[in-house]
Write an enzyme that holds these catalytic residues in place. Sequence first.
Site, PDB file in Angstrom:
ATOM      1  N   GLU A  72      37.738  36.654  -8.976  1.00 56.68           N
ATOM      2  CA  GLU A  72      37.424  35.239  -9.152  1.00 56.68           C
ATOM      3  C   GLU A  72      37.052  34.862 -10.593  1.00 56.68           C
ATOM      4  O   GLU A  72      37.448  33.820 -11.086  1.00 56.68           O
ATOM      5  CB  GLU A  72      36.277  34.832  -8.213  1.00 56.68           C
ATOM      6  CG  GLU A  72      35.891  33.381  -8.415  1.00 56.68           C
ATOM      7  CD  GLU A  72      35.019  32.798  -7.325  1.00 56.68           C
ATOM      8  OE1 GLU A  72      34.474  33.557  -6.515  1.00 56.68           O
ATOM      9  OE2 GLU A  72      34.894  31.561  -7.295  1.00 56.68           O
ATOM     10  N   ILE A 148      30.623  37.653  -5.920  1.00 63.39           N
ATOM     11  CA  ILE A 148      29.593  37.051  -5.053  1.00 63.39           C
ATOM     12  C   ILE A 148      30.282  35.907  -4.332  1.00 63.39           C
ATOM     13  O   ILE A 148      30.525  34.847  -4.907  1.00 63.39           O
ATOM     14  CB  ILE A 148      28.402  36.478  -5.858  1.00 63.39           C
ATOM     15  CG1 ILE A 148      27.687  37.541  -6.679  1.00 63.39           C
ATOM     16  CG2 ILE A 148      27.421  35.779  -4.910  1.00 63.39           C
ATOM     17  CD1 ILE A 148      26.626  38.332  -5.952  1.00 63.39           C
ATOM     18  N   ASP A 149      30.618  36.119  -3.080  1.00 62.24           N
ATOM     19  CA  ASP A 149      31.156  35.030  -2.268  1.00 62.24           C
ATOM     20  C   ASP A 149      29.950  34.280  -1.722  1.00 62.24           C
ATOM     21  O   ASP A 149      29.081  34.885  -1.082  1.00 62.24           O
ATOM     22  CB  ASP A 149      32.016  35.616  -1.138  1.00 62.24           C
ATOM     23  CG  ASP A 149      32.635  34.526  -0.280  1.00 62.24           C
ATOM     24  OD1 ASP A 149      32.782  33.396  -0.768  1.00 62.24           O
ATOM     25  OD2 ASP A 149      32.955  34.813   0.887  1.00 62.24           O
ATOM     26  N   THR A 151      28.094  31.949  -3.932  1.00 64.93           N
ATOM     27  CA  THR A 151      27.119  31.931  -5.038  1.00 64.93           C
ATOM     28  C   THR A 151      25.996  30.922  -4.764  1.00 64.93           C
ATOM     29  O   THR A 151      24.837  31.164  -5.093  1.00 64.93           O
ATOM     30  CB  THR A 151      27.843  31.582  -6.364  1.00 64.93           C
ATOM     31  OG1 THR A 151      28.893  32.542  -6.547  1.00 64.93           O
ATOM     32  CG2 THR A 151      26.909  31.644  -7.550  1.00 64.93           C
ATOM     33  N   HIS A 261      31.833  21.652   1.272  1.00 69.70           N
ATOM     34  CA  HIS A 261      32.954  22.588   1.433  1.00 69.70           C
ATOM     35  C   HIS A 261      33.751  22.315   2.694  1.00 69.70           C
ATOM     36  O   HIS A 261      34.651  23.076   3.026  1.00 69.70           O
ATOM     37  CB  HIS A 261      32.449  24.042   1.501  1.00 69.70           C
ATOM     38  CG  HIS A 261      31.909  24.547   0.204  1.00 69.70           C
ATOM     39  ND1 HIS A 261      31.518  25.859   0.012  1.00 69.70           N
ATOM     40  CD2 HIS A 261      31.692  23.924  -0.990  1.00 69.70           C
ATOM     41  CE1 HIS A 261      31.089  26.022  -1.223  1.00 69.70           C
ATOM     42  NE2 HIS A 261      31.169  24.861  -1.846  1.00 69.70           N
ATOM     43  N   SER A 285      29.587  31.736   3.008  1.00 72.73           N
ATOM     44  CA  SER A 285      30.451  32.874   2.651  1.00 72.73           C
ATOM     45  C   SER A 285      31.137  33.548   3.842  1.00 72.73           C
ATOM     46  O   SER A 285      31.021  33.117   4.987  1.00 72.73           O
ATOM     47  CB  SER A 285      29.649  33.920   1.869  1.00 72.73           C
ATOM     48  OG  SER A 285      28.894  34.732   2.733  1.00 72.73           O
ATOM     49  N   LYS A 288      30.065  34.884   7.625  1.00 72.00           N
ATOM     50  CA  LYS A 288      30.428  34.277   8.924  1.00 72.00           C
ATOM     51  C   LYS A 288      31.469  35.137   9.650  1.00 72.00           C
ATOM     52  O   LYS A 288      31.437  35.277  10.862  1.00 72.00           O
ATOM     53  CB  LYS A 288      31.029  32.871   8.712  1.00 72.00           C
ATOM     54  CG  LYS A 288      30.037  31.838   8.232  1.00 72.00           C
ATOM     55  CD  LYS A 288      30.634  30.429   8.220  1.00 72.00           C
ATOM     56  CE  LYS A 288      31.521  30.110   7.062  1.00 72.00           C
ATOM     57  NZ  LYS A 288      30.877  30.125   5.740  1.00 72.00           N
ATOM     58  N   ARG A 302      36.927  25.913   8.635  1.00 69.42           N
ATOM     59  CA  ARG A 302      36.831  25.404   7.262  1.00 69.42           C
ATOM     60  C   ARG A 302      37.785  24.225   7.181  1.00 69.42           C
ATOM     61  O   ARG A 302      38.983  24.404   6.977  1.00 69.42           O
ATOM     62  CB  ARG A 302      37.198  26.483   6.244  1.00 69.42           C
ATOM     63  CG  ARG A 302      36.131  27.557   6.090  1.00 69.42           C
ATOM     64  CD  ARG A 302      36.565  28.668   5.180  1.00 69.42           C
ATOM     65  NE  ARG A 302      36.754  28.250   3.801  1.00 69.42           N
ATOM     66  CZ  ARG A 302      35.758  28.077   2.935  1.00 69.42           C
ATOM     67  NH1 ARG A 302      34.517  28.292   3.285  1.00 69.42           N
ATOM     68  NH2 ARG A 302      36.020  27.693   1.709  1.00 69.42           N
ATOM     69  N   ASP A 317      38.573  34.526  -0.971  1.00 76.11           N
ATOM     70  CA  ASP A 317      37.649  33.989   0.043  1.00 76.11           C
ATOM     71  C   ASP A 317      38.117  34.299   1.460  1.00 76.11           C
ATOM     72  O   ASP A 317      37.405  33.973   2.430  1.00 76.11           O
ATOM     73  CB  ASP A 317      37.519  32.468  -0.105  1.00 76.11           C
ATOM     74  CG  ASP A 317      36.590  32.072  -1.248  1.00 76.11           C
ATOM     75  OD1 ASP A 317      35.731  32.895  -1.623  1.00 76.11           O
ATOM     76  OD2 ASP A 317      36.721  30.947  -1.757  1.00 76.11           O
TER      77      ASP A 317
HETATM   78  P1  AMP Z   1      31.560  28.842   2.367  1.00 73.94           P
HETATM   79  O1  AMP Z   1      30.152  29.209   2.169  1.00 73.94           O
HETATM   80  O2  AMP Z   1      32.175  29.356   3.627  1.00 73.94           O
HETATM   81  O3  AMP Z   1      31.850  27.396   2.139  1.00 73.94           O
HETATM   82  O4  AMP Z   1      32.384  29.670   1.283  1.00 73.94           O
HETATM   83  C1  AMP Z   1      32.053  29.725  -0.060  1.00 73.94           C
HETATM   84  C2  AMP Z   1      33.312  29.535  -0.861  1.00 73.94           C
HETATM   85  O5  AMP Z   1      33.786  28.209  -0.715  1.00 73.94           O
HETATM   86  C3  AMP Z   1      33.133  29.718  -2.354  1.00 73.94           C
HETATM   87  O6  AMP Z   1      33.340  31.050  -2.716  1.00 73.94           O
HETATM   88  C4  AMP Z   1      34.178  28.815  -2.959  1.00 73.94           C
HETATM   89  O7  AMP Z   1      35.290  29.554  -3.416  1.00 73.94           O
HETATM   90  C5  AMP Z   1      34.634  27.951  -1.808  1.00 73.94           C
HETATM   91  N1  AMP Z   1      34.627  26.514  -2.135  1.00 73.94           N
HETATM   92  C6  AMP Z   1      34.195  25.898  -3.217  1.00 73.94           C
HETATM   93  N2  AMP Z   1      34.407  24.559  -3.167  1.00 73.94           N
HETATM   94  C7  AMP Z   1      35.024  24.319  -1.994  1.00 73.94           C
HETATM   95  C8  AMP Z   1      35.539  23.141  -1.345  1.00 73.94           C
HETATM   96  N3  AMP Z   1      35.433  21.953  -1.898  1.00 73.94           N
HETATM   97  N4  AMP Z   1      36.105  23.294  -0.138  1.00 73.94           N
HETATM   98  C9  AMP Z   1      36.180  24.499   0.438  1.00 73.94           C
HETATM   99  N5  AMP Z   1      35.717  25.637  -0.126  1.00 73.94           N
HETATM  100  C10 AMP Z   1      35.157  25.560  -1.328  1.00 73.94           C
HETATM  101 MG    MG Z   2      33.962  32.921  -2.739  1.00 73.56          MG
END
Ligand code: AMP
Ligand code: MG
Length: 374
Positions: A72, A148-149, A151, A261, A285, A288, A302, A317
């Site tokens: 990343e 770091i997924d 962050t 997200h 991240s 889940k 998602r 991801d």
């Molecule tokens: P989550 O916590 O499942 O949303 O996953 C985290 C990941 O969501 C991060 O590593 C980003 O790469 C990604 N992310 C960032 N912005 C967005 C967005 N607008 N829509 C969906 N995923 C995103």
């Molecule tokens: Mg990530």
Amino acid sequence: MIDPNDIDGCVQYALMIVRQAALLARRIQAEMISPALSKTDRSPVTVADFAIQALVARRLMEAFPADPLVAEEDSSALKDSPLLEQVTAFVSSLEPAGWSVPAATRQSVCEWIDRGRTDVGEDRAGGAGASQGLAPTAPTRYWLLDPIDGTKGFLRGGQYAVALALMMDGRAQIGVLGCPELNLGAGCGWSSPEEPAPTGCLVYAVRGQGTWMTSLEKTHEGGSEGRSGTRPYKYPCTRLHVSRRGKPAQARLLRSFEAGHTNVEQIEQFAAALGIQAEPVLMDSQVKYAVLAAGQGDLILRLLSPEKPDYREKAWDQAAGSLVVEEAGGRATDLEGKPFDFSLGRELIHNRGVLVSNGRLHQAALQALKAIGA
Ligand code: AMP
Ligand code: MG
């Protein structure tokens, strides 16, 4: 060096690296609260993201010098930042004794991080790749890393994961999730009557060989031995299976902690369409995916945020997490039920959104998505 054709050897090494990386993330979190930098897309990046990417790139170079890395981060925001000093200090604190390779310096750390800039995907033949003078053939084998997924979860004290996958011919063969804050507990076979299950685990999958969980740091005498081929792993492992839940109304739904997200309103419509009463569980991240693989959740959505309707998932991801789910008996697709196409580069440009399930609930979930126009 490790024989790259020895999948068992690759698994062992990947587990060792992710274990070390996840423990480093935990240590950085405990030792410092340093401000995050903002990337050009305004997402945060921390000392931990950079230090882990440098460490993993360095370790992969040592063991698999011919394998490219797709990851990343890149060092552009770090080069002129005071964070570089701290990143270098954390990486050099983990230099193994006796290595003949150069030590971590500010320059070598940036070079290691930038090994993750490898361009992959068919687009490089005719598109941007060709105009940058890149060879038209994409590598068929490479490592894919999200240091770091989650962050934002890391910064908030929530869930986050170190996610590493070995990609071969457009598919993940090995997927490892290092989850320092996850406790799957007795729900996945922790069997010591004296000790509570420790927080922090590695969840990993090998194509055709199932999904397994082991503690991040503690070894434990009980538990069955994880196996890949004929060789038991050094640490006791428990095999994971998705839930057998088949009634959509009883599904336990997981979604991003960050409302930005996803599409919270549409998730509510989706839950109503399936008759789900329980509130969704909010979690950052690919942790889940580990939770669902262990049977402690049934659906992950998602959806596309209304602010970013053209968002496309990043390969790092989804790669490790989707293998972890599939090898535990579940399914991971986009919102139309299409499998992820990892052959196209850093983004899954032909897929829209994500639906993950225990398999049994997939069809009903796809129908509900269609019904609400998601
Ligand atoms: P989550 O916590 O499942 O949303 O996953 C985290 C990941 O969501 C991060 O590593 C980003 O790469 C990604 N992310 C960032 N912005 C967005 C967005 N607008 N829509 C969906 N995923 C995103
Ligand atoms: Mg990530």
